[in-house]
Design a protein around this motif. Structure first.
Motif, PDB file in Angstrom:
ATOM      1  N   ALA A 251       6.193   4.090   1.857  1.00  0.00           N
ATOM      2  CA  ALA A 251       5.286   3.604   2.902  1.00  0.00           C
ATOM      3  C   ALA A 251       4.072   2.925   2.268  1.00  0.00           C
ATOM      4  O   ALA A 251       3.646   1.852   2.697  1.00  0.00           O
ATOM      5  CB  ALA A 251       4.849   4.742   3.811  1.00  0.00           C
ATOM      6  N   LEU A 252       3.519   3.539   1.213  1.00  0.00           N
ATOM      7  CA  LEU A 252       2.362   2.951   0.538  1.00  0.00           C
ATOM      8  C   LEU A 252       2.744   1.677  -0.220  1.00  0.00           C
ATOM      9  O   LEU A 252       1.957   0.738  -0.280  1.00  0.00           O
ATOM     10  CB  LEU A 252       1.703   3.967  -0.380  1.00  0.00           C
ATOM     11  CG  LEU A 252       1.024   5.128   0.356  1.00  0.00           C
ATOM     12  CD1 LEU A 252       0.522   6.169  -0.624  1.00  0.00           C
ATOM     13  CD2 LEU A 252      -0.101   4.624   1.244  1.00  0.00           C
ATOM     14  N   GLU A 253       3.948   1.642  -0.768  1.00  0.00           N
ATOM     15  CA  GLU A 253       4.428   0.411  -1.406  1.00  0.00           C
ATOM     16  C   GLU A 253       4.572  -0.697  -0.363  1.00  0.00           C
ATOM     17  O   GLU A 253       4.264  -1.860  -0.637  1.00  0.00           O
ATOM     18  CB  GLU A 253       5.755   0.657  -2.115  1.00  0.00           C
ATOM     19  CG  GLU A 253       5.613   1.496  -3.368  1.00  0.00           C
ATOM     20  CD  GLU A 253       6.956   1.976  -3.918  1.00  0.00           C
ATOM     21  OE1 GLU A 253       8.025   1.527  -3.437  1.00  0.00           O
ATOM     22  OE2 GLU A 253       6.927   2.828  -4.827  1.00  0.00           O
ATOM     23  N   ALA A 254       5.028  -0.338   0.837  1.00  0.00           N
ATOM     24  CA  ALA A 254       5.149  -1.317   1.915  1.00  0.00           C
ATOM     25  C   ALA A 254       3.780  -1.874   2.291  1.00  0.00           C
ATOM     26  O   ALA A 254       3.618  -3.084   2.478  1.00  0.00           O
ATOM     27  CB  ALA A 254       5.826  -0.693   3.142  1.00  0.00           C
ATOM     28  N   VAL A 255       2.782  -1.003   2.373  1.00  0.00           N
ATOM     29  CA  VAL A 255       1.423  -1.450   2.695  1.00  0.00           C
ATOM     30  C   VAL A 255       0.923  -2.412   1.624  1.00  0.00           C
ATOM     31  O   VAL A 255       0.357  -3.475   1.931  1.00  0.00           O
ATOM     32  CB  VAL A 255       0.465  -0.248   2.852  1.00  0.00           C
ATOM     33  CG1 VAL A 255      -0.988  -0.684   2.867  1.00  0.00           C
ATOM     34  CG2 VAL A 255       0.808   0.540   4.112  1.00  0.00           C
ATOM     35  N   GLU A 256       1.144  -2.072   0.368  1.00  0.00           N
ATOM     36  CA  GLU A 256       0.700  -2.942  -0.728  1.00  0.00           C
ATOM     37  C   GLU A 256       1.420  -4.298  -0.678  1.00  0.00           C
ATOM     38  O   GLU A 256       0.789  -5.350  -0.809  1.00  0.00           O
ATOM     39  CB  GLU A 256       0.953  -2.259  -2.069  1.00  0.00           C
ATOM     40  CG  GLU A 256       0.384  -3.011  -3.245  1.00  0.00           C
ATOM     41  CD  GLU A 256       0.550  -2.242  -4.549  1.00  0.00           C
ATOM     42  OE1 GLU A 256       0.753  -2.911  -5.575  1.00  0.00           O
ATOM     43  OE2 GLU A 256       0.471  -1.004  -4.542  1.00  0.00           O
ATOM     44  N   ALA A 257       2.732  -4.258  -0.465  1.00  0.00           N
ATOM     45  CA  ALA A 257       3.504  -5.505  -0.389  1.00  0.00           C
ATOM     46  C   ALA A 257       3.068  -6.342   0.810  1.00  0.00           C
ATOM     47  O   ALA A 257       2.933  -7.567   0.712  1.00  0.00           O
ATOM     48  CB  ALA A 257       4.999  -5.197  -0.309  1.00  0.00           C
ATOM     49  N   LEU A 258       2.830  -5.683   1.939  1.00  0.00           N
ATOM     50  CA  LEU A 258       2.397  -6.411   3.124  1.00  0.00           C
ATOM     51  C   LEU A 258       1.017  -7.027   2.905  1.00  0.00           C
ATOM     52  O   LEU A 258       0.766  -8.158   3.334  1.00  0.00           O
ATOM     53  CB  LEU A 258       2.403  -5.497   4.353  1.00  0.00           C
ATOM     54  CG  LEU A 258       2.071  -6.161   5.684  1.00  0.00           C
ATOM     55  CD1 LEU A 258       2.979  -7.348   5.967  1.00  0.00           C
ATOM     56  CD2 LEU A 258       2.138  -5.131   6.808  1.00  0.00           C
ATOM     57  N   GLY A 259       0.138  -6.308   2.218  1.00  0.00           N
ATOM     58  CA  GLY A 259      -1.174  -6.870   1.904  1.00  0.00           C
ATOM     59  C   GLY A 259      -1.065  -8.152   1.105  1.00  0.00           C
ATOM     60  O   GLY A 259      -1.762  -9.136   1.383  1.00  0.00           O
ATOM     61  N   SER A 260      -0.171  -8.175   0.127  1.00  0.00           N
ATOM     62  CA  SER A 260       0.042  -9.391  -0.670  1.00  0.00           C
ATOM     63  C   SER A 260       0.600 -10.519   0.183  1.00  0.00           C
ATOM     64  O   SER A 260       0.157 -11.673   0.081  1.00  0.00           O
ATOM     65  CB  SER A 260       1.009  -9.111  -1.821  1.00  0.00           C
ATOM     66  OG  SER A 260       0.426  -8.216  -2.728  1.00  0.00           O
ATOM     67  N   ARG A 261       1.554 -10.186   1.028  1.00  0.00           N
ATOM     68  CA  ARG A 261       2.172 -11.203   1.889  1.00  0.00           C
ATOM     69  C   ARG A 261       1.177 -11.739   2.918  1.00  0.00           C
ATOM     70  O   ARG A 261       1.199 -12.927   3.242  1.00  0.00           O
ATOM     71  CB  ARG A 261       3.412 -10.640   2.586  1.00  0.00           C
ATOM     72  CG  ARG A 261       4.541 -10.200   1.668  1.00  0.00           C
ATOM     73  CD  ARG A 261       5.615 -11.229   1.420  1.00  0.00           C
ATOM     74  NE  ARG A 261       6.239 -11.778   2.583  1.00  0.00           N
ATOM     75  CZ  ARG A 261       7.385 -11.344   3.126  1.00  0.00           C
ATOM     76  NH1 ARG A 261       8.019 -10.302   2.590  1.00  0.00           N
ATOM     77  NH2 ARG A 261       7.884 -11.944   4.184  1.00  0.00           N
ATOM     78  N   VAL A 262       0.301 -10.874   3.433  1.00  0.00           N
ATOM     79  CA  VAL A 262      -0.726 -11.313   4.386  1.00  0.00           C
ATOM     80  C   VAL A 262      -1.695 -12.261   3.693  1.00  0.00           C
ATOM     81  O   VAL A 262      -2.092 -13.284   4.258  1.00  0.00           O
ATOM     82  CB  VAL A 262      -1.460 -10.103   5.016  1.00  0.00           C
ATOM     83  CG1 VAL A 262      -2.791 -10.505   5.644  1.00  0.00           C
ATOM     84  CG2 VAL A 262      -0.570  -9.429   6.043  1.00  0.00           C
ATOM     85  N   GLY A 263      -2.084 -11.941   2.459  1.00  0.00           N
ATOM     86  CA  GLY A 263      -2.951 -12.846   1.699  1.00  0.00           C
ATOM     87  C   GLY A 263      -2.310 -14.209   1.534  1.00  0.00           C
ATOM     88  O   GLY A 263      -2.953 -15.247   1.709  1.00  0.00           O
ATOM     89  N   ALA A 264      -1.018 -14.229   1.220  1.00  0.00           N
ATOM     90  CA  ALA A 264      -0.297 -15.492   1.052  1.00  0.00           C
ATOM     91  C   ALA A 264      -0.192 -16.236   2.385  1.00  0.00           C
ATOM     92  O   ALA A 264      -0.316 -17.469   2.426  1.00  0.00           O
ATOM     93  CB  ALA A 264       1.094 -15.235   0.479  1.00  0.00           C
ATOM     94  N   LEU A 265      -0.003 -15.496   3.462  1.00  0.00           N
ATOM     95  CA  LEU A 265       0.041 -16.100   4.794  1.00  0.00           C
ATOM     96  C   LEU A 265      -1.290 -16.779   5.112  1.00  0.00           C
ATOM     97  O   LEU A 265      -1.327 -17.887   5.649  1.00  0.00           O
ATOM     98  CB  LEU A 265       0.376 -15.031   5.838  1.00  0.00           C
ATOM     99  CG  LEU A 265       0.516 -15.465   7.284  1.00  0.00           C
ATOM    100  CD1 LEU A 265       1.726 -16.379   7.458  1.00  0.00           C
ATOM    101  CD2 LEU A 265       0.655 -14.238   8.171  1.00  0.00           C
TER     102      LEU A 265
END
Length: 170
Positions: free
Chosen positions: A76-90
């Motif tokens: 779950a925490l890895e998902a949050v970290e990955a989503l944070g990176s993807r949101v930054g790229a978005l």
């Protein structure tokens, strides 16, 4: 509304994410531009959560509630970290300053197909708690989440106390 009576109580890891300072970031967009960003966020969040073994329960505005098995807190925490990176790229892709805010908590909830038209839903005080843990950019985890982390993954986390408040008597 068709609701199932098959409601179960079980423990889940609850993840609430939203786009920090979203209102300011999208202030200059027209409605179609706003809808485009929100739709891209929904697709991205669903993809990241499912790739990490979780399930999106619902989207509301610029936020998302997802669940994971309680033993899958690290994922779950890895998902949050990955989503944070993807949101930054978005954000970069759309020339917007976007950051992710996330709260993660483990709690016993009621779950089942009792949402509108039998949609999967979770409810309980743990859901309320995960929404109220804090806001803004960054990730906040509850004590039950911290306790489920392997020892070697606890060092970046610092315990914070609830801010003091004053209440009028009588």
């Amino acid at each position: 509304m068709t609701a199932s009576t098959d409601v179960r109580e079980r423990q889940l890891a609850l993840v609430m994410v939203d786009l920090a300072r979203f209102t300011q970031a999208v202030a200059g967009l027209d409605l179609r531009g706003l809808a485009s960003i929100v739709a891209a966020f929904y697709r991205t969040a669903d993809d990241v959560v499912s790739r990490h073994g979780g399930r999106v329960v619902k989207f509301v505005g610029d936020g998302c509630l997802a669940v994971f098995e309680p033993g899958d807190v690290p994922q779950a925490l890895e998902a949050v970290e990955a989503l944070g990176s993807r949101v930054g790229a978005l954000g970069v892709e759309h020339d917007l300053e976007l950051e992710l805010g996330a709260n993660v908590h483990v709690s016993t909830v009621a779950e089942g197909a009792f949402g509108l038209d039998g949609a999967y839903e979770v409810v309980g005080t743990g859901v309320i708690h995960v929404y109220r843990m804090g806001r803004g950019a960054g990730t906040r985890i509850s004590e039950p989440v911290y306790r489920r982390l392997p020892s070697d993954r606890r060092s970046p986390w610092r315990k914070h106390q609830t801010p003091a408040f004053y209440a009028r008597e009588g």
